[in-house]
Design a protein around this motif. Structure first.
Motif, PDB file in Angstrom:
ATOM      1  N   LYS A 334      44.963  46.160  43.201  1.00 56.97           N
ATOM      2  CA  LYS A 334      44.659  44.937  43.936  1.00 56.97           C
ATOM      3  C   LYS A 334      43.189  44.548  43.739  1.00 56.97           C
ATOM      4  O   LYS A 334      42.865  43.407  43.430  1.00 56.97           O
ATOM      5  CB  LYS A 334      44.926  45.184  45.421  1.00 56.97           C
ATOM      6  CG  LYS A 334      45.623  44.049  46.144  1.00 56.97           C
ATOM      7  CD  LYS A 334      45.880  44.516  47.562  1.00 56.97           C
ATOM      8  CE  LYS A 334      46.591  43.493  48.401  1.00 56.97           C
ATOM      9  NZ  LYS A 334      46.785  44.022  49.774  1.00 56.97           N
ATOM     10  N   THR A 335      42.321  45.551  43.918  1.00 58.95           N
ATOM     11  CA  THR A 335      40.880  45.316  43.772  1.00 58.95           C
ATOM     12  C   THR A 335      40.555  44.801  42.370  1.00 58.95           C
ATOM     13  O   THR A 335      39.820  43.824  42.214  1.00 58.95           O
ATOM     14  CB  THR A 335      40.097  46.628  44.014  1.00 58.95           C
ATOM     15  OG1 THR A 335      40.543  47.180  45.249  1.00 58.95           O
ATOM     16  CG2 THR A 335      38.608  46.377  44.075  1.00 58.95           C
ATOM     17  N   ALA A 336      41.131  45.466  41.360  1.00 59.38           N
ATOM     18  CA  ALA A 336      40.859  45.070  39.977  1.00 59.38           C
ATOM     19  C   ALA A 336      41.273  43.621  39.744  1.00 59.38           C
ATOM     20  O   ALA A 336      40.555  42.845  39.122  1.00 59.38           O
ATOM     21  CB  ALA A 336      41.599  45.993  39.017  1.00 59.38           C
ATOM     22  N   LYS A 337      42.435  43.252  40.295  1.00 61.88           N
ATOM     23  CA  LYS A 337      42.913  41.872  40.117  1.00 61.88           C
ATOM     24  C   LYS A 337      42.000  40.887  40.833  1.00 61.88           C
ATOM     25  O   LYS A 337      41.691  39.827  40.302  1.00 61.88           O
ATOM     26  CB  LYS A 337      44.355  41.741  40.621  1.00 61.88           C
ATOM     27  CG  LYS A 337      45.308  42.529  39.736  1.00 61.88           C
ATOM     28  CD  LYS A 337      46.726  42.001  39.757  1.00 61.88           C
ATOM     29  CE  LYS A 337      47.521  42.792  38.741  1.00 61.88           C
ATOM     30  NZ  LYS A 337      48.697  42.205  38.247  1.00 61.88           N
ATOM     31  N   GLN A 338      41.567  41.278  42.044  1.00 59.75           N
ATOM     32  CA  GLN A 338      40.661  40.404  42.801  1.00 59.75           C
ATOM     33  C   GLN A 338      39.357  40.179  42.050  1.00 59.75           C
ATOM     34  O   GLN A 338      38.777  39.103  42.105  1.00 59.75           O
ATOM     35  CB  GLN A 338      40.373  41.006  44.179  1.00 59.75           C
ATOM     36  CG  GLN A 338      41.491  40.742  45.184  1.00 59.75           C
ATOM     37  CD  GLN A 338      41.391  41.644  46.402  1.00 59.75           C
ATOM     38  OE1 GLN A 338      40.537  42.535  46.467  1.00 59.75           O
ATOM     39  NE2 GLN A 338      42.268  41.411  47.372  1.00 59.75           N
TER      40      GLN A 338
END
Ligand SMILES: [Zn+2]
Length: 364
Positions: A334-338
């Motif tokens: 999720k963090t990487a996508k954000q």
């Protein structure tokens, strides 16, 4: 009568015990080997009404078929490989049909064979995997194929536990599968391409991503090989010759054998690991890959810390969020996508070997 001393008897018993254990390990792994047959679908490009390119008067459809038959003949000699052709003669199966043949056979690998053409004097061999845009269509097909499980297969609930083609989770599972297919496609593509470039010294046009229609129709690791340019006088002559076809065919065969061997090692490895409780599972988020060696400083990765760089063939893969917890890995994804890594995806390793996320997900 000689009586066996007690301690000797014990040692013998121990030896027998170990022998039985060794034997059972040996047997179980050979059973695994005997069970699994890897299905390779060979697709000779064009055919029938569609001659492909006609550079220097050579016919792409004929050369592609000859090489496909050479590859198939050689692979068929392997006990654990089954070969299926999309065509064995001068006919034209529709592109969707070629994909369907592979999908229905639940093939482990799809290889489409072609020759290139250009108005320039370009020459060299190249290997293609499906580009990211094509993957969307591919995902649609995967969904459709999987929907047919619901329609046509009995007991699907037992066989595909928890699978619902309409649920978001199942679809996410499928797109993970797609990413893994892409990874595997890249692996077989570089094996083939390295043989072309370094064993046969063909001009190296490298592994590339592109949106070939036929690759969009399959739902397993798939590559498209461009043997070379018929429009180039020398290369055309080489590819039209029996020697050229044998050499290019062997380069493909050798690569496929290594690829299958790698698959086998993973399978056998997993089985033994499962029986021994020595599981070390790691999840990572692959955020990027490419030819460039980039220092793993956070400022190079949009602020992401502790990025790991791993060299795979001539590529570097960049991982973020190494963890043994699936939950944490989901958070890291999720963090990487954000942070802007829209195509980031999760990969899993078991005792250092890359495995399918779905294989360790349940366990975790
Ligand atoms: Zn072609």
């Amino acid at each position: 009568m000689n009586k066996l001393p007690v301690h000797k008897f014990c040692t013998t018993l121990k030896n027998v015990f170990f022998l039985v254990i060794l034997l059972s390990i040996f047997c179980s792994s050979s059973v695994i080997n005997a069970q699994k047959v890897y299905t390779i679908v060979l697709d000779a490009g064009h055919g029938g009404k569609d001659p492909g390119n006609l550079g220097n008067g050579y016919k792409e459809k004929d050369i592609a078929l000859k090489v496909a038959l050479i590859v198939g003949k050689s692979l068929s000699k392997e006990k654990d490989i089954k070969v299926i052709y999309t065509r064995k003669t001068d006919t034209y199966p529709d592109l969707w049909k070629r994909g369907e043949i592979a999908n229905t056979a639940k093939a482990d690998l799809f290889v489409s064979i072609h020759c290139d053409s250009h108005t320039s004097n370009a020459y060299g061999a190249g290997t293609f995997v499906l580009g990211l845009r094509g993957n969307k269509k591919n995902l649609e097909i995967a969904k459709r194929e999987n929907a047919s499980i619901l329609l046509y297969e009995d007991n699907y609930q037992e066989k595909y536990e928890g699978f619902d083609s309409n649920s978001a989770e199942s679809v996410i599972g499928l797109s993970l599968l797609q990413e893994e297919n892409l990874d595997k496609s890249l692996e077989i593509a570089s094996l083939i391409q390295n043989n072309f470039a370094y064993k046969l010294r063909r001009n190296n046009r490298k592994v590339k991503q592109d949106n070939f229609q036929v690759l969009r129709e399959t739902i397993m690791p798939s590559v498209l090989v461009e043997l070379g340019f018929l429009t180039n006088r020398n290369e055309g002559r080489y590819l039209n010759s029996s020697k050229g076809q044998q050499q290019m065919g062997k380069a493909i065969v050798d690569a496929i054998k290594i690829y299958i061997n790698n698959l086998k090692l993973n399978t056998v490895g997993e089985q033994i690991i499962e029986s021994s409780n020595l599981e070390v599972v790691e999840f990572k988020i692959q955020i990027a890959s490419g030819k460039n060696k980039i220092p793993t400083k956070s400022y190079n990765f949009k602020g992401l810390k502790n990025v790991q760089r791993v060299k795979v063939g001539s590529y570097y893969k960049y991982y973020y969020g190494v963890t043994s917890s699936y939950k944490n890995a989901q958070q890291a994804l999720k963090t990487a996508k954000q942070k802007g890594y829209k195509s980031a995806f999760m990969v899993a390793f078991k005792n250092g070997e890359k495995v399918a996320v779905k294989d360790v997900y349940k366990m975790n």
